[in-house]
Write a protein that holds these residues in place. Structure first.
Motif, PDB file in Angstrom:
ATOM      1  N   ILE A 219       0.836  -1.208   0.000  1.00  9.97           N
ATOM      2  CA  ILE A 219       0.000   0.000   0.000  1.00  9.97           C
ATOM      3  C   ILE A 219       0.866   1.252   0.000  1.00  9.97           C
ATOM      4  CG2 ILE A 219      -1.655   1.337   1.343  1.00  9.97           C
ATOM      5  CD1 ILE A 219      -2.888  -1.040  -0.086  1.00  9.97           C
ATOM      6  N   SER A 223       0.924   3.749  -3.182  1.00  7.62           N
ATOM      7  CA  SER A 223       0.385   5.087  -2.913  1.00  7.62           C
ATOM      8  C   SER A 223       1.437   6.162  -3.144  1.00  7.62           C
ATOM      9  CB  SER A 223      -0.136   5.165  -1.471  1.00  7.62           C
ATOM     10  OG  SER A 223      -1.202   4.263  -1.267  1.00  7.62           O
ATOM     11  N   THR A 224       2.673   5.878  -2.758  1.00  2.39           N
ATOM     12  CA  THR A 224       3.757   6.836  -2.967  1.00  2.39           C
ATOM     13  C   THR A 224       4.014   7.041  -4.450  1.00  2.39           C
ATOM     14  OG1 THR A 224       4.782   6.147  -0.876  1.00  2.39           O
ATOM     15  CG2 THR A 224       6.144   7.393  -2.409  1.00  2.39           C
ATOM     16  N   MET A 227       1.141   9.073  -5.847  1.00  2.34           N
ATOM     17  CA  MET A 227       1.256  10.467  -5.440  1.00  2.34           C
ATOM     18  C   MET A 227       2.305  11.185  -6.282  1.00  2.34           C
ATOM     19  SD  MET A 227       1.958  12.011  -1.617  1.00  2.34           S
ATOM     20  CE  MET A 227       0.446  11.345  -0.931  1.00  2.34           C
ATOM     21  N   LEU A 254      -4.441   9.985  -0.290  1.00  2.29           N
ATOM     22  CA  LEU A 254      -3.236   9.163  -0.386  1.00  2.29           C
ATOM     23  C   LEU A 254      -2.371   9.272   0.875  1.00  2.29           C
ATOM     24  CD1 LEU A 254      -2.227   9.783  -4.113  1.00  2.29           C
ATOM     25  CD2 LEU A 254      -3.255   7.726  -3.128  1.00  2.29           C
ATOM     26  N   ILE A 257      -3.943   7.126   3.469  1.00  2.00           N
ATOM     27  CA  ILE A 257      -3.697   5.705   3.199  1.00  2.00           C
ATOM     28  C   ILE A 257      -2.280   5.302   3.607  1.00  2.00           C
ATOM     29  CG2 ILE A 257      -3.319   4.058   1.328  1.00  2.00           C
ATOM     30  CD1 ILE A 257      -5.742   5.114  -0.051  1.00  2.00           C
ATOM     31  N   ILE A 258      -1.300   6.131   3.249  1.00  2.00           N
ATOM     32  CA  ILE A 258       0.101   5.805   3.556  1.00  2.00           C
ATOM     33  C   ILE A 258       0.318   5.691   5.060  1.00  2.00           C
ATOM     34  CG2 ILE A 258       2.461   6.710   3.493  1.00  2.00           C
ATOM     35  CD1 ILE A 258       1.765   7.871   0.710  1.00  2.00           C
TER      36      ILE A 258
END
Length: 314
Positions: A219, A223-224, A227, A254, A257-258
């Motif tokens: 994840i 996500s990174t 982004m 995001l 989430i991170i």
């Protein structure tokens, strides 16, 4: 000091760390002396969208269950700083101006100033517009959820899409641009933060955070990368006005989430978890008081500019 284990488990420690990062971001935005770094920070003003997302993500369960006790606690937690600090500042600064002919504002604060501040959260204590937005949304969401029961979120989602249409059409900017600052940057900001709050409620309704913690590395990595892709190449059209635009919501989503996927709770070091819990519980105090602390800190030590090292002290 005695700590009960259940105190730690009530909060997501990954999100608590995000709150600390956002608080430091806010202090940088408001207190750092004008420089190239300040321009960069102002350009990426994603701190408020992230705070909005966090606040309403954790409000969904209370709202859907219509838990009166928790709703009361939320109002109390927001109303105390929203009303108490302006009254204290109004009294203190007027006493200083009466006896010494000077205060932080170099003028006498009128009853009208106090009235506007207590109603809208923005007059002489400007950052409290954020609490005004939280209070207004909380009250409106609560009333509608009691009326519509299980269908309240669907209505909120429709309104959020409509507001995004108004944002990108430029109607909301034209509507509030000619109003005074206390209106434009308080009620006007509601049109910027409302869609973000609904995205947070929607995401919370899916109960996604527990699932994320089973796939932490994947994840965070994905996500990174996402982004970086979105913000490096400007995939979404940005609105260069306050907190408007879908791009702000994407960043908040995001970032949530991170940090939300971090499994700090699984750490066997209970003392580490206690330390994180304790050092991350004062974010609202930092938010409410950083302007005041900066002013008197610079005055007392006769510092002309607040660079990074002074920001850390503040």
């Amino acid at each position: 000091m005695k700590f009960k284990p259940n105190i730690i488990n009530k909060r997501d420690l990954g999100i608590e760390l995000l709150r600390v990062v956002l608080c430091f971001w806010i202090v940088l935005v408001h207190c750092l002396s004008p420089s190239f770094l300040t321009i960069i920070i102002y350009k990426y003003n994603y701190h408020v969208p992230c705070f909005i997302f966090i606040s309403f993500y954790f409000f969904y369960t209370t709202l859907s269950k219509r838990d009166i006790n928790r709703i009361k606690n939320r109002f109390i937690r927001l109303l105390i700083p929203f009303w108490t600090w302006p009254i204290i500042i109004w009294i203190f600064n007027n006493i200083c101006f009466y006896y010494f002919s000077k205060n932080r504002f170099n003028r006498f604060l009128s009853y009208n100033d106090l009235k506007i501040q207590l109603l809208l959260g923005r007059r002489f204590y400007r950052q409290l517009w954020f609490l005004f937005n939280l209070l207004l949304f909380t009250l409106a969401f609560l009333i509608i959820s009691f009326i519509l029961k299980k269908n309240f979120l669907f209505l909120f989602q429709i309104l959020a899409i409509m507001i995004y249409i108004l944002q990108y059409s430029g109607i909301t900017i034209k509507l509030f641009h000619n109003y005074k600052d206390c209106i434009e940057c308080s009620i006007g900001h509601c049109f910027a933060t409302y869609p973000i709050s609904i995205i947070a409620l929607t995401f919370s309704s899916m109960k996604a955070i527990p699932t994320l913690k089973f796939n932490t590395f994947k994840i965070i990595f994905l996500s990174t990368m996402l982004m970086y892709l979105i913000f490096k190449y400007d995939i979404f059209l940005d609105i260069n006005y306050g907190y408007y635009g879908f791009k702000k919501a994407i960043f908040a989503f995001l970032a949530f989430i991170i940090f939300g996927s971090l499994s700090i709770e699984k750490c066997k070091n209970e003392m580490l978890k206690i330390i994180i819990k304790r050092i991350t519980q004062y974010t609202q105090g930092i938010f409410c008081l950083h302007y005041i602390v900066r002013f008197y800190f610079l005055k007392i030590f006769q510092i002309k500019k607040s660079g990074i090292k002074y920001i850390i002290i503040i």
